[in-house]
Scaffold this motif. Structure first.
Motif, PDB file in Angstrom:
ATOM      1  N   CYS A  73      14.306  55.270  -5.296  1.00  0.00           N
ATOM      2  CA  CYS A  73      15.371  55.181  -6.309  1.00  0.00           C
ATOM      3  C   CYS A  73      16.358  56.333  -6.152  1.00  0.00           C
ATOM      4  O   CYS A  73      17.581  56.132  -6.173  1.00  0.00           O
ATOM      5  CB  CYS A  73      14.786  55.223  -7.718  1.00  0.00           C
ATOM      6  SG  CYS A  73      13.792  53.801  -8.197  1.00  0.00           S
ATOM      7  N   TYR A  74      15.829  57.532  -6.023  1.00  0.00           N
ATOM      8  CA  TYR A  74      16.694  58.712  -5.877  1.00  0.00           C
ATOM      9  C   TYR A  74      17.529  58.611  -4.605  1.00  0.00           C
ATOM     10  O   TYR A  74      18.743  58.830  -4.631  1.00  0.00           O
ATOM     11  CB  TYR A  74      15.844  59.991  -5.863  1.00  0.00           C
ATOM     12  CG  TYR A  74      15.550  60.539  -7.246  1.00  0.00           C
ATOM     13  CD1 TYR A  74      16.160  61.695  -7.707  1.00  0.00           C
ATOM     14  CD2 TYR A  74      14.665  59.892  -8.104  1.00  0.00           C
ATOM     15  CE1 TYR A  74      15.904  62.201  -8.969  1.00  0.00           C
ATOM     16  CE2 TYR A  74      14.399  60.382  -9.379  1.00  0.00           C
ATOM     17  CZ  TYR A  74      15.020  61.534  -9.805  1.00  0.00           C
ATOM     18  OH  TYR A  74      14.767  62.022 -11.066  1.00  0.00           O
ATOM     19  N   LEU A  79      20.731  60.732  -4.005  1.00  0.00           N
ATOM     20  CA  LEU A  79      20.180  61.991  -4.504  1.00  0.00           C
ATOM     21  C   LEU A  79      19.081  62.501  -3.578  1.00  0.00           C
ATOM     22  O   LEU A  79      18.310  61.718  -3.018  1.00  0.00           O
ATOM     23  CB  LEU A  79      19.625  61.794  -5.918  1.00  0.00           C
ATOM     24  CG  LEU A  79      20.643  61.348  -6.958  1.00  0.00           C
ATOM     25  CD1 LEU A  79      19.954  60.982  -8.259  1.00  0.00           C
ATOM     26  CD2 LEU A  79      21.698  62.424  -7.185  1.00  0.00           C
ATOM     27  N   ALA A  80      19.002  63.805  -3.450  1.00  0.00           N
ATOM     28  CA  ALA A  80      18.009  64.431  -2.576  1.00  0.00           C
ATOM     29  C   ALA A  80      16.622  64.347  -3.192  1.00  0.00           C
ATOM     30  O   ALA A  80      16.467  64.422  -4.415  1.00  0.00           O
ATOM     31  CB  ALA A  80      18.381  65.894  -2.332  1.00  0.00           C
ATOM     32  N   ILE A  81      15.622  64.213  -2.334  1.00  0.00           N
ATOM     33  CA  ILE A  81      14.237  64.330  -2.795  1.00  0.00           C
ATOM     34  C   ILE A  81      13.583  65.588  -2.229  1.00  0.00           C
ATOM     35  O   ILE A  81      12.515  65.974  -2.685  1.00  0.00           O
ATOM     36  CB  ILE A  81      13.390  63.081  -2.458  1.00  0.00           C
ATOM     37  CG1 ILE A  81      13.298  62.856  -0.946  1.00  0.00           C
ATOM     38  CG2 ILE A  81      13.923  61.853  -3.186  1.00  0.00           C
ATOM     39  CD1 ILE A  81      12.256  61.826  -0.535  1.00  0.00           C
ATOM     40  N   VAL A  94      18.380  66.697  -9.696  1.00  0.00           N
ATOM     41  CA  VAL A  94      19.514  65.796  -9.448  1.00  0.00           C
ATOM     42  C   VAL A  94      20.509  66.529  -8.545  1.00  0.00           C
ATOM     43  O   VAL A  94      21.411  67.217  -8.990  1.00  0.00           O
ATOM     44  CB  VAL A  94      20.170  65.345 -10.776  1.00  0.00           C
ATOM     45  CG1 VAL A  94      21.288  64.352 -10.505  1.00  0.00           C
ATOM     46  CG2 VAL A  94      19.120  64.735 -11.702  1.00  0.00           C
ATOM     47  N   ILE A  95      20.291  66.371  -7.238  1.00  0.00           N
ATOM     48  CA  ILE A  95      21.115  67.035  -6.224  1.00  0.00           C
ATOM     49  C   ILE A  95      21.778  65.964  -5.365  1.00  0.00           C
ATOM     50  O   ILE A  95      21.084  65.196  -4.690  1.00  0.00           O
ATOM     51  CB  ILE A  95      20.257  67.971  -5.343  1.00  0.00           C
ATOM     52  CG1 ILE A  95      19.542  69.034  -6.198  1.00  0.00           C
ATOM     53  CG2 ILE A  95      21.114  68.626  -4.262  1.00  0.00           C
ATOM     54  CD1 ILE A  95      18.490  69.825  -5.439  1.00  0.00           C
ATOM     55  N   GLN A  96      23.087  65.911  -5.396  1.00  0.00           N
ATOM     56  CA  GLN A  96      23.826  64.910  -4.627  1.00  0.00           C
ATOM     57  C   GLN A  96      23.742  65.211  -3.130  1.00  0.00           C
ATOM     58  O   GLN A  96      24.088  66.311  -2.697  1.00  0.00           O
ATOM     59  CB  GLN A  96      25.303  64.896  -5.055  1.00  0.00           C
ATOM     60  CG  GLN A  96      25.546  64.423  -6.462  1.00  0.00           C
ATOM     61  CD  GLN A  96      25.364  62.928  -6.604  1.00  0.00           C
ATOM     62  OE1 GLN A  96      25.501  62.167  -5.655  1.00  0.00           O
ATOM     63  NE2 GLN A  96      25.032  62.498  -7.803  1.00  0.00           N
ATOM     64  N   VAL A 102      22.470  70.281   4.194  1.00  0.00           N
ATOM     65  CA  VAL A 102      21.061  70.001   4.506  1.00  0.00           C
ATOM     66  C   VAL A 102      20.274  71.268   4.835  1.00  0.00           C
ATOM     67  O   VAL A 102      19.067  71.300   4.654  1.00  0.00           O
ATOM     68  CB  VAL A 102      20.894  68.953   5.630  1.00  0.00           C
ATOM     69  CG1 VAL A 102      21.407  67.604   5.202  1.00  0.00           C
ATOM     70  CG2 VAL A 102      21.528  69.406   6.910  1.00  0.00           C
ATOM     71  N   LYS A 103      20.970  72.301   5.270  1.00  0.00           N
ATOM     72  CA  LYS A 103      20.282  73.570   5.567  1.00  0.00           C
ATOM     73  C   LYS A 103      19.772  74.240   4.293  1.00  0.00           C
ATOM     74  O   LYS A 103      18.974  75.172   4.364  1.00  0.00           O
ATOM     75  CB  LYS A 103      21.235  74.509   6.305  1.00  0.00           C
ATOM     76  CG  LYS A 103      21.606  74.033   7.688  1.00  0.00           C
ATOM     77  CD  LYS A 103      22.535  75.034   8.366  1.00  0.00           C
ATOM     78  CE  LYS A 103      23.234  74.360   9.531  1.00  0.00           C
ATOM     79  NZ  LYS A 103      24.662  74.607   9.568  1.00  0.00           N
ATOM     80  N   GLU A 104      20.242  73.759   3.139  1.00  0.00           N
ATOM     81  CA  GLU A 104      19.797  74.330   1.863  1.00  0.00           C
ATOM     82  C   GLU A 104      18.565  73.618   1.306  1.00  0.00           C
ATOM     83  O   GLU A 104      18.079  73.966   0.241  1.00  0.00           O
ATOM     84  CB  GLU A 104      20.924  74.248   0.828  1.00  0.00           C
ATOM     85  CG  GLU A 104      22.118  75.122   1.170  1.00  0.00           C
ATOM     86  CD  GLU A 104      23.199  75.043   0.108  1.00  0.00           C
ATOM     87  OE1 GLU A 104      23.306  74.015  -0.589  1.00  0.00           O
ATOM     88  OE2 GLU A 104      23.931  76.034  -0.028  1.00  0.00           O
ATOM     89  N   LEU A 105      18.072  72.619   2.022  1.00  0.00           N
ATOM     90  CA  LEU A 105      16.921  71.855   1.552  1.00  0.00           C
ATOM     91  C   LEU A 105      15.697  72.115   2.428  1.00  0.00           C
ATOM     92  O   LEU A 105      15.815  72.273   3.638  1.00  0.00           O
ATOM     93  CB  LEU A 105      17.252  70.354   1.553  1.00  0.00           C
ATOM     94  CG  LEU A 105      18.401  69.927   0.654  1.00  0.00           C
ATOM     95  CD1 LEU A 105      18.716  68.446   0.855  1.00  0.00           C
ATOM     96  CD2 LEU A 105      18.095  70.212  -0.815  1.00  0.00           C
ATOM     97  N   GLU A 106      14.540  72.145   1.789  1.00  0.00           N
ATOM     98  CA  GLU A 106      13.280  72.365   2.505  1.00  0.00           C
ATOM     99  C   GLU A 106      12.875  71.089   3.244  1.00  0.00           C
ATOM    100  O   GLU A 106      12.651  70.058   2.609  1.00  0.00           O
ATOM    101  CB  GLU A 106      12.164  72.733   1.525  1.00  0.00           C
ATOM    102  CG  GLU A 106      12.310  74.082   0.869  1.00  0.00           C
ATOM    103  CD  GLU A 106      11.093  74.405   0.007  1.00  0.00           C
ATOM    104  OE1 GLU A 106       9.965  74.066   0.414  1.00  0.00           O
ATOM    105  OE2 GLU A 106      11.289  74.988  -1.061  1.00  0.00           O
TER     106      GLU A 106
END
Length: 197
Positions: A73-74, A79-81, A94-96, A102-106
């Motif tokens: 759904c996200y 939205l990022a998971i 809730v991150i668009q 993408v470097k800010e996401l684990e």
């Protein structure tokens, strides 16, 4: 040097994108379908444990399917998971995807089910959130308990499964525009169904 846990997590490392929602949903579909139709005859165990293990397996499949469905759904909504590396920079789950680097996401860590559920209605504005939330909370507990403990019995309440069915049906309709026939066979006379249109 990486720990064993880090090494194995790296095998699954991925920052998921919007197009990944289909994989999540297809696998969720499989878990829901298996849970709906699973019977004692499908369980390869001693006769005295067949019902117990069948019910455990059903609840686990439902719980796993739910987590994958909510993540679908996200993603479908852009939205990022994946969790942010710096949680202070993002106040919620809730991150668009189209505005985050993408470097800010684990790549090795996604949000857990609880915060995703808490924010779900704010994103999709379900008509009957209270009943949907009830089914989702039952599913979350089923997944957590069956994944962490083994008990000899579990109090069966038919209404729990009706709540689950209604919740999942509502999500399929609202988020994926699919009409779902979903019946979890728990009693001998039940015919399990999982069919989308």
């Amino acid at each position: 040097m990486k720990t064993t846990e880090q090494e194995i997590k790296a095998q699954y490392a991925k920052v998921f994108t919007k197009k990944d929602w289909r994989t999540f949903k297809n696998v969720a579909d499989w878990y829901f379908r298996k849970s709906a139709i699973l019977k004692k005859k499908h369980i390869d165990s001693e006769k005295k444990y067949k019902l117990l293990i069948r019910n455990i397996q059903k609840r686990l499949y439902l719980g796993i399917g739910t987590e994958l469905l909510i993540k679908a759904c996200y993603l479908k909504s852009g939205l990022a998971i994946n969790k942010p590396i710096d949680p202070k920079k993002y106040n919620s789950v809730v991150i668009q995807l189209d505005i985050v680097d993408v470097k800010e996401l684990e790549a090795t860590n996604t949000f857990t089910l609880d915060p995703l559920l808490i924010n779900l209605n704010g994103i999709f504005k379900f008509d009957d959130w209270n009943s949907i939330e009830r089914g989702l909370k039952i599913l979350k507990v089923f997944r957590n308990k069956e994944g962490h403990v083994a008990v000899n019995s579990h109090e069966y309440k038919k209404e729990n499964y009706v709540d689950i069915e209604q919740s999942i049906i509502a999500i399929y309709k609202k988020v994926f525009d699919e009409t779902l026939e979903f019946k979890i066979s728990m009693e001998k006379s039940d015919n399990g169904r999982f069919k989308t249109k």
